[in-house]
Scaffold this motif. Structure first.
Motif, PDB file in Angstrom:
ATOM      1  N   GLN A   4       0.824  -1.202   0.000  1.00 41.18           N
ATOM      2  CA  GLN A   4       0.000   0.000   0.000  1.00 41.18           C
ATOM      3  C   GLN A   4       0.863   1.259   0.000  1.00 41.18           C
ATOM      4  O   GLN A   4       0.520   2.274  -0.607  1.00 41.18           O
ATOM      5  N   PRO A   9      -1.515   6.924  -5.328  1.00 38.93           N
ATOM      6  CA  PRO A   9      -2.830   7.364  -4.806  1.00 38.93           C
ATOM      7  C   PRO A   9      -3.806   7.571  -5.955  1.00 38.93           C
ATOM      8  O   PRO A   9      -3.442   8.124  -6.993  1.00 38.93           O
ATOM      9  N   SER A  53      -2.831   8.717 -11.549  1.00 39.24           N
ATOM     10  CA  SER A  53      -4.045   8.751 -10.738  1.00 39.24           C
ATOM     11  C   SER A  53      -5.273   8.728 -11.642  1.00 39.24           C
ATOM     12  O   SER A  53      -5.181   8.963 -12.847  1.00 39.24           O
ATOM     13  N   PRO A 217      -7.153   8.760   5.524  1.00 45.25           N
ATOM     14  CA  PRO A 217      -7.539   8.637   4.108  1.00 45.25           C
ATOM     15  C   PRO A 217      -6.898   9.683   3.199  1.00 45.25           C
ATOM     16  O   PRO A 217      -6.594   9.403   2.045  1.00 45.25           O
ATOM     17  N   ARG A 220      -3.442   8.345   2.433  1.00 44.80           N
ATOM     18  CA  ARG A 220      -3.472   7.078   1.712  1.00 44.80           C
ATOM     19  C   ARG A 220      -4.002   7.227   0.288  1.00 44.80           C
ATOM     20  O   ARG A 220      -3.538   6.559  -0.631  1.00 44.80           O
ATOM     21  N   LEU A 221      -4.975   8.127   0.114  1.00 45.54           N
ATOM     22  CA  LEU A 221      -5.691   8.176  -1.151  1.00 45.54           C
ATOM     23  C   LEU A 221      -5.332   9.353  -2.042  1.00 45.54           C
ATOM     24  O   LEU A 221      -5.693   9.362  -3.223  1.00 45.54           O
ATOM     25  N   THR A 222      -4.634  10.354  -1.494  1.00 45.85           N
ATOM     26  CA  THR A 222      -4.442  11.604  -2.223  1.00 45.85           C
ATOM     27  C   THR A 222      -2.974  11.989  -2.320  1.00 45.85           C
ATOM     28  O   THR A 222      -2.223  11.894  -1.344  1.00 45.85           O
TER      29      THR A 222
END
Length: 275
Positions: A4, A9, A53, A217, A220-222
């Motif tokens: 991960q 991201p 992305s 988040p 982790r996501l951006t």
């Protein structure tokens, strides 16, 4: 190390400008002490062409509608299969609605962290945008009212839902403000229950922030990129640079993010943040 930590991201958050036509007391822009900057269209294209992305969010610590190339940037990204959205204070919508509706934009959020911002002018701007979308028979962009929950603004809950109901906004999105303290975290269950109750009464659709995790988040996501290409762990940690995506390239940035994730539980800001 977890796979991960090396993953790209899914969200690229790119800051079009640090300029803003408002000076809200709660905004972290005040503490960044940066001049008014605009990302160049060349740098924007370079970053988009290198990015892997899927989603592009065009906002940071400035008002995106101040950037003269915003519709062109949206169009450039959508032509390369990005799903694009941005957040605005809605004050500059008049005269820009047509270009935005022509751009391929997937979503637009109108941000109102203070009840004082629910003025008749801004309400009219939001309603006018939605009316023009309806006149074109377009389903997109999806429209949101974005409310950052913070101490002292609970009246924004009902006001936001009222505006959504009267203007036709699709969703009211609630998020935690920064810093979201441990005390606030302990009371959020009651706050979220109040939002759900108010939403049922009005028939509005609402979204609530996901449960807090560490790493959060946002990290982790951006991938958050500033106007000059500097990459920060998230929009709230613009003080920390993990490299420059234009100069250093994406692989190096991802490695730097992975190294930062190793230290996040001891980081003086991240370890106390509950966003």
């Amino acid at each position: 190390m977890s796979v991960q930590n090396y993953a790209i991201p899914p969200i690229l958050q790119l800051e079009p400008t640090t300029a803003c036509n408002l000076d809200c007391p709660f905004c972290l822009r005040r503490s960044l002490n940066r001049s008014e900057e605009y990302i160049s269209f060349d740098d924007f294209q370079h970053i988009i062409n290198k990015s892997r992305s899927r989603y592009l969010t065009l906002h940071g610590w400035g008002e995106p509608l101040l950037h003269p190339d915003l519709p062109a940037m949206i169009r450039y990204a959508t032509e390369r299969k990005f799903s694009v959205n941005f957040t605005t204070n809605a004050t500059l919508l008049p005269g820009k609605t047509k270009a935005l509706l022509d751009s391929g934009l997937d979503a637009i959020a109108f941000s109102f962290p203070e009840a004082q911002q629910f003025t008749p002018v801004i309400t009219g701007n939001v309603a006018g945008f939605i009316q023009e979308r309806a006149a074109r028979k377009q389903k997109l962009p999806k429209t949101y009212i974005n409310i950052a929950l913070m101490e002292g603004n609970p009246d924004c809950i009902e006001k936001g839902l009222d505006l959504a109901m009267t203007s036709g906004v699709d969703v009211v999105n609630f998020e935690r403000s920064f810093p979201w303290t441990e005390t606030q975290a302990k009371t959020e269950k009651h706050l979220f229950s109040r939002i759900k109750t108010a939403a049922r009464k009005t028939g509005c659709t609402v979204t609530l922030p996901p449960s807090h995790t560490n790493p959060c988040p946002l990290l982790r996501l951006t991938l958050f990129v500033r106007t000059n290409g500097d990459v920060a762990p998230c929009c709230y940690r613009a003080d920390t640079c993990l490299g420059n995506i234009v100069r250093d390239g994406l692989p190096q940035i991802i490695r730097n993010r992975a190294q930062f994730m190793k230290t996040i539980r001891s980081d003086p800001v991240c370890r106390t943040c509950h966003v």
